[in-house]
Design an enzyme around this catalytic site. Structure first.
Site, short mmCIF file in Angstrom:
data_model
loop_
_atom_site.label_atom_id
_atom_site.label_comp_id
_atom_site.label_asym_id
_atom_site.label_seq_id
_atom_site.Cartn_x
_atom_site.Cartn_y
_atom_site.Cartn_z
N GLY A 1 19.96 10.17 47.32
CA GLY A 1 19.79 8.99 46.46
C GLY A 1 21.12 8.26 46.36
N GLN A 2 21.29 7.56 45.25
CA GLN A 2 22.49 6.72 45.14
C GLN A 2 23.78 7.53 45.11
OE1 GLN A 2 20.65 4.58 41.87
NE2 GLN A 2 21.02 2.69 42.95
N ALA B 1 39.47 9.81 36.09
CA ALA B 1 39.81 8.62 36.87
C ALA B 1 39.78 7.37 35.99
CB ALA B 1 38.84 8.46 38.04
N ARG B 2 38.75 7.29 35.13
CA ARG B 2 38.64 6.12 34.24
C ARG B 2 39.83 6.07 33.28
NH1 ARG B 2 32.25 7.59 33.47
NH2 ARG B 2 31.47 6.28 35.16
N ASP C 1 35.70 10.76 34.56
CA ASP C 1 36.28 10.39 33.26
C ASP C 1 37.81 10.38 33.36
OD1 ASP C 1 33.52 11.02 31.72
OD2 ASP C 1 34.00 12.61 33.14
N VAL D 1 25.98 17.46 34.31
CA VAL D 1 26.62 18.24 35.39
C VAL D 1 27.13 19.60 34.92
CG1 VAL D 1 28.92 17.19 35.18
CG2 VAL D 1 28.12 18.05 37.39
N VAL E 1 15.49 15.11 39.34
CA VAL E 1 14.26 14.41 38.96
C VAL E 1 14.57 13.65 37.68
CG1 VAL E 1 12.64 15.95 40.08
CG2 VAL E 1 13.48 16.56 37.82
N HIS F 1 31.45 16.56 30.59
CA HIS F 1 31.28 15.22 31.16
C HIS F 1 30.20 14.57 30.31
CE1 HIS F 1 30.59 11.87 33.74
NE2 HIS F 1 29.41 12.28 34.13
N ARG G 1 14.89 16.23 26.48
CA ARG G 1 16.05 16.48 27.35
C ARG G 1 16.01 17.93 27.88
NH1 ARG G 1 21.26 17.38 25.65
NH2 ARG G 1 22.72 17.01 27.32
N ASN H 1 23.34 15.45 36.97
CA ASN H 1 23.59 15.51 35.53
C ASN H 1 22.45 16.18 34.77
OD1 ASN H 1 26.15 14.44 34.94
ND2 ASN H 1 25.43 12.42 35.63
P1 ADP Z 1 21.09 9.49 41.60
O1 ADP Z 1 21.39 8.12 41.05
O2 ADP Z 1 21.47 10.60 40.67
O3 ADP Z 1 21.57 9.70 42.99
P2 ADP Z 1 18.44 9.16 42.70
O4 ADP Z 1 17.10 9.19 42.03
O5 ADP Z 1 18.92 7.91 43.38
O6 ADP Z 1 19.47 9.61 41.59
O7 ADP Z 1 18.53 10.34 43.77
C1 ADP Z 1 18.05 11.63 43.58
C2 ADP Z 1 17.50 12.09 44.92
O8 ADP Z 1 17.19 13.47 44.83
C3 ADP Z 1 16.23 11.35 45.36
O9 ADP Z 1 16.43 10.75 46.62
C4 ADP Z 1 15.18 12.47 45.40
O10 ADP Z 1 14.23 12.30 46.45
C5 ADP Z 1 16.04 13.70 45.64
N1 ADP Z 1 15.39 14.96 45.27
C6 ADP Z 1 14.69 15.24 44.15
N2 ADP Z 1 14.23 16.52 44.20
C7 ADP Z 1 14.67 17.05 45.36
C8 ADP Z 1 14.53 18.31 46.00
N3 ADP Z 1 13.83 19.30 45.43
N4 ADP Z 1 15.10 18.49 47.19
C9 ADP Z 1 15.79 17.50 47.79
N5 ADP Z 1 15.96 16.29 47.24
C10 ADP Z 1 15.40 16.06 46.06
#
Ligand code: ADP
Length: 310
Positions: A9-10, A147-148, A145, A119, A77, A172, A85, A117
């Protein structure tokens, strides 16, 4: 050196991008539950490499992690409507149970770098789930933090933040402690440098910097939905420190036997990083108030970790 990143992801992709630009590793394997996402991120990032380094970036499966020295876990997720939470934490712990079991089957010697997180809690959960020694399960903790803090203090003093030696300790998150009492510029106390430069750090300046550090994530999320470039660069710096056996100092989170009397708690202190992970701590002298703050932060993390069933 080969590394893996689980979660493209990001945050995972920003880390891959920063690592590719730094050029400290030979191969990056991107793994995600969504293979099309991993493939697209790998393809996009690989197009940056001719401008920067010889790093190979590709999508892979867990089997491709064989001999990886470091595996970053940035999978996660997000919160469902109505979910507490702690429920979210329990669900993420289950994701981590599956992910770490796969990672360690294929790369049993890898150092795990946790970025998801919260973390500190995820670092503690991972250490408990895997039974690995604490020095091999490292959370990105307060690197961002810290770094900030350095950026804001450097800006006030008109000094390169790389020459500002100041640390954020503890969680964090909201209970983190900015260690003003140990902050230095070069080898001088920051307050002396500030006076000499005609830029005194008044209470108002301190409060502004403290707020700037503590509320940075909230502000960035309000403006663009998420934070990822800073943490991506920080993770790349940790990979370089481990891969290069640098023995450089970073404020990372690991399970810590005793912090101000609180036992077995995952939080950040300045620690020496090298090829075997965390090699030791370099705890600064801090003020009585900061010690109280650190203890409170440790207690809060300890209580949360105890509440997560793993
Ligand atoms: P962040 O901003 O924290 O990177 P994202 O939602 O952009 O959050 O990225 C989280 C990534 O983790 C997603 O691309 C999602 O598909 C992936 N992900 C979630 N569960 C699993 C898993 N069990 N195995 C591998 N990747 C996963």
């Amino acid at each position: 050196m080969k590394i893996g990143i689980v979660g493209a992801g990001q945050v995972g992709a920003s880390a891959a991008y920063a690592i590719a630009l730094l050029g400290t590793v030979r191969e990056i394997i991107l793994i995600d539950l969504d293979p099309a996402m991993a493939a697209a991120q790998a393809e996009d990032i690989s197009h940056a490499t001719p401008f920067a380094s010889a790093t190979h970036v590709r999508k892979g499966g867990y089997g491709d992690l064989a001999s990886a020295k470091v595996v970053i876990i940035a999978a996660g997720v997000s919160q469902k409507p109505g979910e507490t939470r702690l429920d979210l934490l329990a669900r993420n712990a289950e994701v981590f149970r599956a992910v770490t079991s796969e990672v360690l089957t294929h790369a049993p010697e890898a150092i795990l770098l946790i970025a998801s997180n919260p973390v500190d809690i995820m670092t503690g959960v991972t250490q408990r789930l895997t039974g690995l020694p604490a020095h091999r399960v490292i959370g990105s903790g307060t690197i961002l933090d810290t770094a900030r803090f350095r950026v804001l203090l450097g800006q006030h003093l008109n000094i390169d933040p790389r020459s500002v030696h100041a640390y954020v300790l503890g969680e964090h998150g909201d209970s983190e402690v900015l260690s003003w009492s140990s902050a230095a510029v070069g080898a001088s106390l920051y307050a002396d440098v500030a006076l000499a430069n005609g830029k005194p750090v008044t209470n108002a300046v301190r409060e502004k910097i403290d707020d700037g550090v503590r509320r940075a994530a909230y502000r960035i999320i309000e403006g663009k939905g998420a934070t990822y470039y800073g943490i991506g660069a920080g993770l790349a710096r940790l990979v370089a420190a481990i891969g290069g056996d640098e023995r450089s100092v970073h404020s990372v989170s690991i399970m810590t036997p005793d912090v101000e009397g609180v036992k077995d708690v995952p939080l950040s202190l300045p620690r020496v990083l090298g090829k075997n992970g965390v090699l030791g701590d370099v705890m600064p002298e801090i003020s009585a108030d900061e010690r109280l703050g650190l203890r409170a932060s440790a207690e809060l993390l300890k209580d949360t970790l105890e509440a997560v069933k793993v």
